[in-house]
Every structure is written in structure tokens, then in C-alpha cells.
Scaffold this active site. Structure first.
Site, PDB file in Angstrom:
ATOM      1  N   PRO A 192       0.787  -1.228   0.000  1.00  0.00           N
ATOM      2  CA  PRO A 192       0.000   0.000   0.000  1.00  0.00           C
ATOM      3  C   PRO A 192       0.824   1.285   0.000  1.00  0.00           C
ATOM      4  CG  PRO A 192      -0.142  -1.115   2.119  1.00  0.00           C
ATOM      5  CD  PRO A 192       0.501  -2.072   1.166  1.00  0.00           C
ATOM      6  N   ASN A 193       0.330   2.230  -0.751  1.00  0.00           N
ATOM      7  CA  ASN A 193       0.870   3.599  -0.854  1.00  0.00           C
ATOM      8  C   ASN A 193       2.170   3.697  -1.644  1.00  0.00           C
ATOM      9  OD1 ASN A 193      -1.217   4.876   0.737  1.00  0.00           O
ATOM     10  ND2 ASN A 193      -0.315   3.848   2.495  1.00  0.00           N
ATOM     11  N   ARG A 252       5.355  11.036  -2.228  1.00  0.00           N
ATOM     12  CA  ARG A 252       5.080  10.696  -0.847  1.00  0.00           C
ATOM     13  C   ARG A 252       6.321  10.858   0.035  1.00  0.00           C
ATOM     14  NH1 ARG A 252       4.795   4.484   1.249  1.00  0.00           N
ATOM     15  NH2 ARG A 252       4.114   4.958   3.356  1.00  0.00           N
ATOM     16  N   TYR A 275      11.444   8.644   1.575  1.00  0.00           N
ATOM     17  CA  TYR A 275      11.489   7.654   0.500  1.00  0.00           C
ATOM     18  C   TYR A 275      12.195   8.118  -0.775  1.00  0.00           C
ATOM     19  CZ  TYR A 275       8.098   5.433   3.560  1.00  0.00           C
ATOM     20  OH  TYR A 275       7.487   4.866   4.641  1.00  0.00           O
ATOM     21  N   ASN A 324       7.671  -5.845  -1.117  1.00  0.00           N
ATOM     22  CA  ASN A 324       7.724  -4.757  -0.141  1.00  0.00           C
ATOM     23  C   ASN A 324       6.300  -4.651   0.401  1.00  0.00           C
ATOM     24  OD1 ASN A 324       7.788  -2.480   1.385  1.00  0.00           O
ATOM     25  ND2 ASN A 324       8.826  -1.197  -0.134  1.00  0.00           N
ATOM     26  N   ALA A 360       3.149  -0.869   4.729  1.00  0.00           N
ATOM     27  CA  ALA A 360       2.603  -0.804   6.094  1.00  0.00           C
ATOM     28  C   ALA A 360       2.143  -2.176   6.604  1.00  0.00           C
ATOM     29  CB  ALA A 360       1.453   0.195   6.140  1.00  0.00           C
ATOM     30  N   HIS A 414       4.017  -4.556   9.220  1.00  0.00           N
ATOM     31  CA  HIS A 414       3.942  -4.455  10.674  1.00  0.00           C
ATOM     32  C   HIS A 414       2.634  -4.973  11.248  1.00  0.00           C
ATOM     33  CE1 HIS A 414       7.210  -1.875   9.456  1.00  0.00           C
ATOM     34  NE2 HIS A 414       6.371  -1.074   8.844  1.00  0.00           N
ATOM     35  N   ASP A 463       0.989 -15.483   6.664  1.00  0.00           N
ATOM     36  CA  ASP A 463       0.490 -16.851   6.518  1.00  0.00           C
ATOM     37  C   ASP A 463       0.432 -17.273   5.046  1.00  0.00           C
ATOM     38  OD1 ASP A 463       0.270 -17.052   9.228  1.00  0.00           O
ATOM     39  OD2 ASP A 463      -1.923 -16.967   9.299  1.00  0.00           O
ATOM     40  N   GLU A 503      12.135 -10.039   1.291  1.00  0.00           N
ATOM     41  CA  GLU A 503      11.436  -8.826   1.727  1.00  0.00           C
ATOM     42  C   GLU A 503      12.347  -7.622   1.501  1.00  0.00           C
ATOM     43  OE1 GLU A 503      10.760  -9.002   5.933  1.00  0.00           O
ATOM     44  OE2 GLU A 503       9.938  -6.974   6.056  1.00  0.00           O
ATOM     45  N   HIS A 516      12.655  -3.144   1.778  1.00  0.00           N
ATOM     46  CA  HIS A 516      12.118  -1.848   2.195  1.00  0.00           C
ATOM     47  C   HIS A 516      13.054  -0.755   1.725  1.00  0.00           C
ATOM     48  CE1 HIS A 516       9.124  -3.661   4.790  1.00  0.00           C
ATOM     49  NE2 HIS A 516      10.073  -4.497   5.185  1.00  0.00           N
ATOM     50  N   LEU A 517      12.471   0.340   1.301  1.00  0.00           N
ATOM     51  CA  LEU A 517      13.274   1.502   0.907  1.00  0.00           C
ATOM     52  C   LEU A 517      13.995   2.074   2.118  1.00  0.00           C
ATOM     53  CD1 LEU A 517      10.403   2.945  -1.212  1.00  0.00           C
ATOM     54  CD2 LEU A 517      12.628   2.369  -2.178  1.00  0.00           C
ATOM     55  N   SER A 518      13.253   2.221   3.216  1.00  0.00           N
ATOM     56  CA  SER A 518      13.821   2.826   4.426  1.00  0.00           C
ATOM     57  C   SER A 518      14.283   1.740   5.394  1.00  0.00           C
ATOM     58  CB  SER A 518      12.767   3.710   5.095  1.00  0.00           C
ATOM     59  OG  SER A 518      11.677   2.922   5.551  1.00  0.00           O
ATOM     60  N   ARG A 530      13.338   3.808  12.517  1.00  0.00           N
ATOM     61  CA  ARG A 530      12.177   4.700  12.453  1.00  0.00           C
ATOM     62  C   ARG A 530      11.289   4.545  13.695  1.00  0.00           C
ATOM     63  NH1 ARG A 530       9.495   4.446   6.752  1.00  0.00           N
ATOM     64  NH2 ARG A 530       8.497   6.310   7.623  1.00  0.00           N
ATOM     65  N   ARG A 556       7.187   0.604  13.608  1.00  0.00           N
ATOM     66  CA  ARG A 556       7.712   0.023  12.362  1.00  0.00           C
ATOM     67  C   ARG A 556       8.852  -0.965  12.634  1.00  0.00           C
ATOM     68  NH1 ARG A 556       5.618   3.387   8.238  1.00  0.00           N
ATOM     69  NH2 ARG A 556       5.345   5.479   9.046  1.00  0.00           N
TER      70      ARG A 556
HETATM   71  C1  DQA Z   1       8.285   0.749   3.760  1.00  0.00           C
HETATM   72  C2  DQA Z   1       8.367   0.943   5.286  1.00  0.00           C
HETATM   73  C3  DQA Z   1       6.999   0.816   5.935  1.00  0.00           C
HETATM   74  O1  DQA Z   1       7.088   1.019   7.333  1.00  0.00           O
HETATM   75  C4  DQA Z   1       6.044   1.847   5.369  1.00  0.00           C
HETATM   76  O2  DQA Z   1       4.750   1.661   5.900  1.00  0.00           O
HETATM   77  C5  DQA Z   1       6.011   1.845   3.880  1.00  0.00           C
HETATM   78  C6  DQA Z   1       7.275   1.677   3.137  1.00  0.00           C
HETATM   79  C7  DQA Z   1       9.639   1.007   3.065  1.00  0.00           C
HETATM   80  O3  DQA Z   1       9.795   0.576   1.918  1.00  0.00           O
HETATM   81  O4  DQA Z   1      10.520   1.662   3.624  1.00  0.00           O
HETATM   82  O5  DQA Z   1       4.973   2.092   3.263  1.00  0.00           O
HETATM   83  O6  DQA Z   1       7.927  -0.602   3.501  1.00  0.00           O
END
Ligand code: DQA
Length: 146
Positions: A10-11, A18, A23, A74, A77, A80, A87, A98, A100-102, A107, A111
């Protein structure tokens, strides 16, 4: 040819606009183009999906077993919160990386836990777009070593 499913949670469709201080300014389209280049160089195909819906991601993973040999995700959100995605990965038995950008561990406290990591082969985080590139490369190497 090996097939890899890439899922952006998501997002992530909002990347570029964003929270650029977290990011960066890179867009999802640019990330996807780079992933396609890595795939091409390594002779694998990638199918790339983005979804803002937990159930849709669960369905994608559930159906992936027949078609794909690996999953790069990725979960954004849902990392978490989502026992359902965890599952689904566990049930599918698809080798998963897995990304993640950050760096989620540097953080907010909420998270700093991934429900997804324990069912993945590994995770790469904190390197922006490079997390995706390194993650895909690691997944390809893993599949080729099988
Ligand atoms: C994220 C880190 C998550 O905590 C956050 O909700 C995201 C992006 C990352 O790629 O850093 O939407 O997955």
C-alpha cells in the site's frame, strides 16, 4: 525461464510525491524499470503488481505457487500488521525476499517489527531503490543455486 513475482504494498504507488525526505524522489515506475533491467540481464521474467488491499495481496500470493518460482515483496505498512500476508507466504512455500526503501529499525517504534521477515529467506532494507535491486539479485541467485 524462471518467473518472479514482485509485489509492492500500500501507498507505494505514491512514491515520488510521498514523504520524499523518507522515501526519496524515485517513482514506482522508475523502480519497476530498473527491476526489469536486472531481470533481463539475468534471464528471468518479472511480473510486477502493486496493491493497496491486504486481501488482494493474499490472493496474489495464494495463486503464485503455480506460476512463479520466487517472490520479491515490499509489504509496506502491512509489514507491521499483516498475519494474513505472513500466513500466505508461509503456506505458499515460495522463496521470498522482503525489501524496504527505508531502514524500518531506525524509524518509529511501531515500524520496528516485521511480521513478514520470519517467513522470508532474507530481507534488504534502508538502501532506497538499491534495496529492490539487491533483493531481486539475491532472490535470483538463490533460485539459481537450487
Ligand atoms: C516501507 C516501510 C513501511 O514502514 C512503510 O509503511 C512503507 C514503506 C519502506 O519501503 O521503507 O509504506 O515498507
Amino acid at each position: 525461464m524462471k518467473r518472479i513475482l514482485v509485489i509492492h504494498g500500500p501507498n507505494l504507488n505514491l512514491l515520488g510525491k510521498r514523504e520524499p525526505e523518507v522515501y526519496g524522489r524515485i517513482t514506482l515506475k522508475q523502480i519497476n524499470n530498473e527491476l526489469r533491467k536486472v531481470a533481463k540481464k539475468n534471464n528471468v521474467t518479472v511480473t510486477i503488481k502493486q496493491s493497496n488491499h491486504e486481501g488482494e495481496i493474499v490472493d496474489l500470493i495464494g495463486k503464485a505457487k503455480k506460476k512463479f518460482s520466487g517472490l520479491l515483496i515490499n509489504p509496506a505498512a502491512y509489514t507491521h500488521t499483516s498475519v494474513a500476508i505472513r500466513d500466505a507466504i508461509s503456506a505458499s512455500q515460495i522463496p521470498t525476499v522482503e525489501v524496504h526503501l527505508s531502514n524500518i529499525y531506525s524509524r518509529e517504534e511501531f515500524r520496528q517489527k516485521s511480521l513478514i521477515s520470519p517467513v522470508c529467506k532474507g530481507a534488504i532494507l534502508g538502501f532506497g531503490i538499491k534495496s529492490y535491486i539487491l533483493g531481486l539479485q539475491a532472490l535470483i541467485d538463490l533460485l539459481n543455486a537450487k
